[in-house]
Design an enzyme around this catalytic site. Sequence first.
Site, PDB file in Angstrom:
ATOM      1  N   HIS A  14      64.476 -29.346   1.451  1.00  0.00           N
ATOM      2  CA  HIS A  14      65.853 -29.405   0.491  1.00  0.00           C
ATOM      3  C   HIS A  14      64.757 -28.706  -0.871  1.00  0.00           C
ATOM      4  O   HIS A  14      64.057 -29.771  -1.032  1.00  0.00           O
ATOM      5  CB  HIS A  14      66.634 -29.579   0.248  1.00  0.00           C
ATOM      6  CG  HIS A  14      67.748 -29.697  -1.023  1.00  0.00           C
ATOM      7  ND1 HIS A  14      67.380 -30.245  -1.959  1.00  0.00           N
ATOM      8  CD2 HIS A  14      68.896 -29.082  -0.975  1.00  0.00           C
ATOM      9  CE1 HIS A  14      68.609 -30.217  -2.501  1.00  0.00           C
ATOM     10  NE2 HIS A  14      68.901 -28.692  -1.634  1.00  0.00           N
ATOM     11  N   ARG A  74      73.942 -31.925 -15.949  1.00  0.00           N
ATOM     12  CA  ARG A  74      73.835 -30.737 -15.086  1.00  0.00           C
ATOM     13  C   ARG A  74      75.599 -30.598 -15.292  1.00  0.00           C
ATOM     14  O   ARG A  74      75.631 -31.566 -14.613  1.00  0.00           O
ATOM     15  CB  ARG A  74      73.371 -30.607 -13.941  1.00  0.00           C
ATOM     16  CG  ARG A  74      73.752 -29.353 -13.269  1.00  0.00           C
ATOM     17  CD  ARG A  74      72.668 -28.792 -11.725  1.00  0.00           C
ATOM     18  NE  ARG A  74      73.072 -27.953 -11.143  1.00  0.00           N
ATOM     19  CZ  ARG A  74      72.087 -27.668  -9.870  1.00  0.00           C
ATOM     20  NH1 ARG A  74      71.051 -28.724  -9.902  1.00  0.00           N
ATOM     21  NH2 ARG A  74      72.204 -27.153  -9.599  1.00  0.00           N
ATOM     22  N   HIS A 107      73.996 -22.152 -13.106  1.00  0.00           N
ATOM     23  CA  HIS A 107      72.363 -22.724 -14.114  1.00  0.00           C
ATOM     24  C   HIS A 107      72.590 -22.780 -15.734  1.00  0.00           C
ATOM     25  O   HIS A 107      72.764 -21.507 -15.981  1.00  0.00           O
ATOM     26  CB  HIS A 107      71.309 -22.480 -13.594  1.00  0.00           C
ATOM     27  CG  HIS A 107      71.075 -23.601 -12.409  1.00  0.00           C
ATOM     28  ND1 HIS A 107      69.529 -23.532 -11.512  1.00  0.00           N
ATOM     29  CD2 HIS A 107      71.664 -23.225 -11.317  1.00  0.00           C
ATOM     30  CE1 HIS A 107      69.715 -23.982 -10.877  1.00  0.00           C
ATOM     31  NE2 HIS A 107      70.880 -24.066  -9.514  1.00  0.00           N
ATOM     32  N   ASN A 165      71.476 -30.066   4.291  1.00  0.00           N
ATOM     33  CA  ASN A 165      70.837 -31.415   3.323  1.00  0.00           C
ATOM     34  C   ASN A 165      72.517 -31.569   2.917  1.00  0.00           C
ATOM     35  O   ASN A 165      72.659 -32.435   1.517  1.00  0.00           O
ATOM     36  CB  ASN A 165      70.288 -30.239   2.020  1.00  0.00           C
ATOM     37  CG  ASN A 165      71.277 -29.375   1.232  1.00  0.00           C
ATOM     38  OD1 ASN A 165      71.552 -28.420   1.267  1.00  0.00           O
ATOM     39  ND2 ASN A 165      70.825 -30.403   0.286  1.00  0.00           N
ATOM     40  N   LYS A 223      71.115 -18.235  -1.294  1.00  0.00           N
ATOM     41  CA  LYS A 223      72.400 -18.280  -1.506  1.00  0.00           C
ATOM     42  C   LYS A 223      73.767 -17.888  -2.253  1.00  0.00           C
ATOM     43  O   LYS A 223      73.957 -17.721  -2.813  1.00  0.00           O
ATOM     44  CB  LYS A 223      71.630 -19.580  -3.216  1.00  0.00           C
ATOM     45  CG  LYS A 223      73.199 -20.803  -3.895  1.00  0.00           C
ATOM     46  CD  LYS A 223      73.308 -21.715  -2.957  1.00  0.00           C
ATOM     47  CE  LYS A 223      71.979 -22.652  -3.495  1.00  0.00           C
ATOM     48  NZ  LYS A 223      72.691 -23.625  -2.378  1.00  0.00           N
ATOM     49  N   ASN A 247      65.176 -28.267  -4.579  1.00  0.00           N
ATOM     50  CA  ASN A 247      66.438 -28.166  -6.503  1.00  0.00           C
ATOM     51  C   ASN A 247      64.930 -28.087  -7.545  1.00  0.00           C
ATOM     52  O   ASN A 247      64.083 -27.837  -8.011  1.00  0.00           O
ATOM     53  CB  ASN A 247      67.151 -29.467  -6.903  1.00  0.00           C
ATOM     54  CG  ASN A 247      68.655 -28.929  -7.317  1.00  0.00           C
ATOM     55  OD1 ASN A 247      69.491 -28.385  -7.519  1.00  0.00           O
ATOM     56  ND2 ASN A 247      68.947 -29.626  -5.853  1.00  0.00           N
ATOM     57  N   TYR A 284      63.591 -18.455  -1.990  1.00  0.00           N
ATOM     58  CA  TYR A 284      64.342 -18.748  -2.832  1.00  0.00           C
ATOM     59  C   TYR A 284      65.347 -17.350  -3.491  1.00  0.00           C
ATOM     60  O   TYR A 284      65.278 -17.851  -4.832  1.00  0.00           O
ATOM     61  CB  TYR A 284      65.335 -20.067  -2.898  1.00  0.00           C
ATOM     62  CG  TYR A 284      66.332 -20.713  -3.021  1.00  0.00           C
ATOM     63  CD1 TYR A 284      67.056 -20.523  -2.798  1.00  0.00           C
ATOM     64  CD2 TYR A 284      66.298 -22.082  -3.004  1.00  0.00           C
ATOM     65  CE1 TYR A 284      68.597 -20.959  -2.333  1.00  0.00           C
ATOM     66  CE2 TYR A 284      66.781 -23.081  -3.012  1.00  0.00           C
ATOM     67  CZ  TYR A 284      67.575 -22.584  -2.697  1.00  0.00           C
ATOM     68  OH  TYR A 284      69.642 -23.686  -1.968  1.00  0.00           O
ATOM     69  N   PRO A 335      75.942 -21.381   1.625  1.00  0.00           N
ATOM     70  CA  PRO A 335      76.911 -20.957   0.991  1.00  0.00           C
ATOM     71  C   PRO A 335      78.051 -22.125   0.426  1.00  0.00           C
ATOM     72  O   PRO A 335      78.465 -22.384  -0.708  1.00  0.00           O
ATOM     73  CB  PRO A 335      78.051 -20.318   1.612  1.00  0.00           C
ATOM     74  CG  PRO A 335      77.840 -20.955   2.715  1.00  0.00           C
ATOM     75  CD  PRO A 335      76.525 -20.694   2.708  1.00  0.00           C
ATOM     76  N   ASN A 336      76.852 -23.184   0.378  1.00  0.00           N
ATOM     77  CA  ASN A 336      77.389 -24.535  -0.280  1.00  0.00           C
ATOM     78  C   ASN A 336      78.577 -25.039   0.152  1.00  0.00           C
ATOM     79  O   ASN A 336      79.302 -25.829  -1.089  1.00  0.00           O
ATOM     80  CB  ASN A 336      76.805 -25.116  -1.131  1.00  0.00           C
ATOM     81  CG  ASN A 336      75.649 -25.376  -2.376  1.00  0.00           C
ATOM     82  OD1 ASN A 336      74.784 -24.159  -2.700  1.00  0.00           O
ATOM     83  ND2 ASN A 336      74.950 -26.504  -0.980  1.00  0.00           N
TER      84      ASN A 336
END
Length: 424
Positions: free
Chosen positions: A322, A404, A31, A271, A195, A324, A151, A224-225
């Site tokens: 979900h 982003r 981030h 998601n 995450k 953000n 989270y 783990p996206n």
Amino acid sequence: MSAAARLGVTGVTITPIAFPDPPLLNSAGVHQPWALRAVVEVRAADGSVGLGETYGDAPHLALLERVAPVLDGLDVFDLNGLRARAAAVLGGADAPDRHGLTGASSTGKTVARVVSPFEVALLDLQGRSTGRPVHDLLGGRVRDRVPFSGYLFYKWAGHPGAPADEYGEAAGPDGIVAQARRMVGRYGFGSLKLKGGVFPPEEEIAAVAALHEAFPDHPLRLDPNCAWSVETSVRVADKTDGLLEYLEDPTSGLAGMAAVAAQAPMPLATNMCVVQPADLPEAVRRGSVQIVLADHHYWGGLTESASLAALCRTWGLGLSMHSNSHLGISLAAMVHLGAATPDLTYAADTHTPWQLGADVVTEPLEITGGAVTVPDGPGLGVTLDREALARMHADYLACGIRERDDTGYLQRFEPSYTRRRPRW
């Protein structure tokens, strides 16, 4: 409704804002120092103002600005009219998403993301005009408190050149457990989500095992996206058997997820591979997922998310939410949705602890005992803090970030870093 009873929209204001964001690591990078959002204010003929919150990236802002003028005169109860007007003015617009999805998009997904904050603002206006909370407009409250999950993130102590933030560094199991203790102690979370996709899978398995030892009664999740191949995902699932409540998006695509689900001992959640209603039939046919994470920001608003809940109920799928980086308007919307959704079978995600007190509402909703008490006031039940809004808008103008870019930010400090899915 008679013509005299109609309440029309008289104008829209969209304010891009920025607020400090910790250096949270993920499979795309890290981030940036500032998170971008936009606050949407929809004014009605009686002088009332409805609130919405959404992404603040420049391409998304441009689409919001295209829709705003065509809402003049729209009845605040005409949500179908909102969608029709937005779709007409956006035409074939297709803007990629940068907030946790696969990166693939479509015209339909783009329209849904743009419609969402306007729909939330109109529901806020409906509630204000009738003296009813938004959860009443979504079918009625079924719970007084909406549960959220802590989270957890691997992270740097602070952004390079800046002091460490209050959470400090988390680069391994000890740091993750310490972070969890801090969050559970402060907010009372009853479940925890890590995450992942940052370090080799064996290291993240060790972190999950350490969390289980430290919090044996807390359901755990790992996300783990899509950083892993099918083979790696199956191996991790086997080694975390008995440790995880669910495994979220270990690999990419409905086919890949189905291959993992066929061998994994725990449910799979997503998601990323189910992001619109059209994705559900194939997901069910393949058995790709057992849990869907709703997100009103990209599903088209609260009513569309409620429809998703009904679809999940039809096919026997579990449901969570979900998250953000977000502020209090979005949290309020999530709470109203959770309050009116009988099928919210898992605690929802939230980034609220990571905003470290930053907010644009005068009295932020509080997470206590791992849940948020449902507001009973008209509409969303929150009030815009105009001083905070002005300050965050000034930060937006000064921060220099307009989109982003977790990958580009990490590459400033690790030039050899490349984003890959799968990485392992």
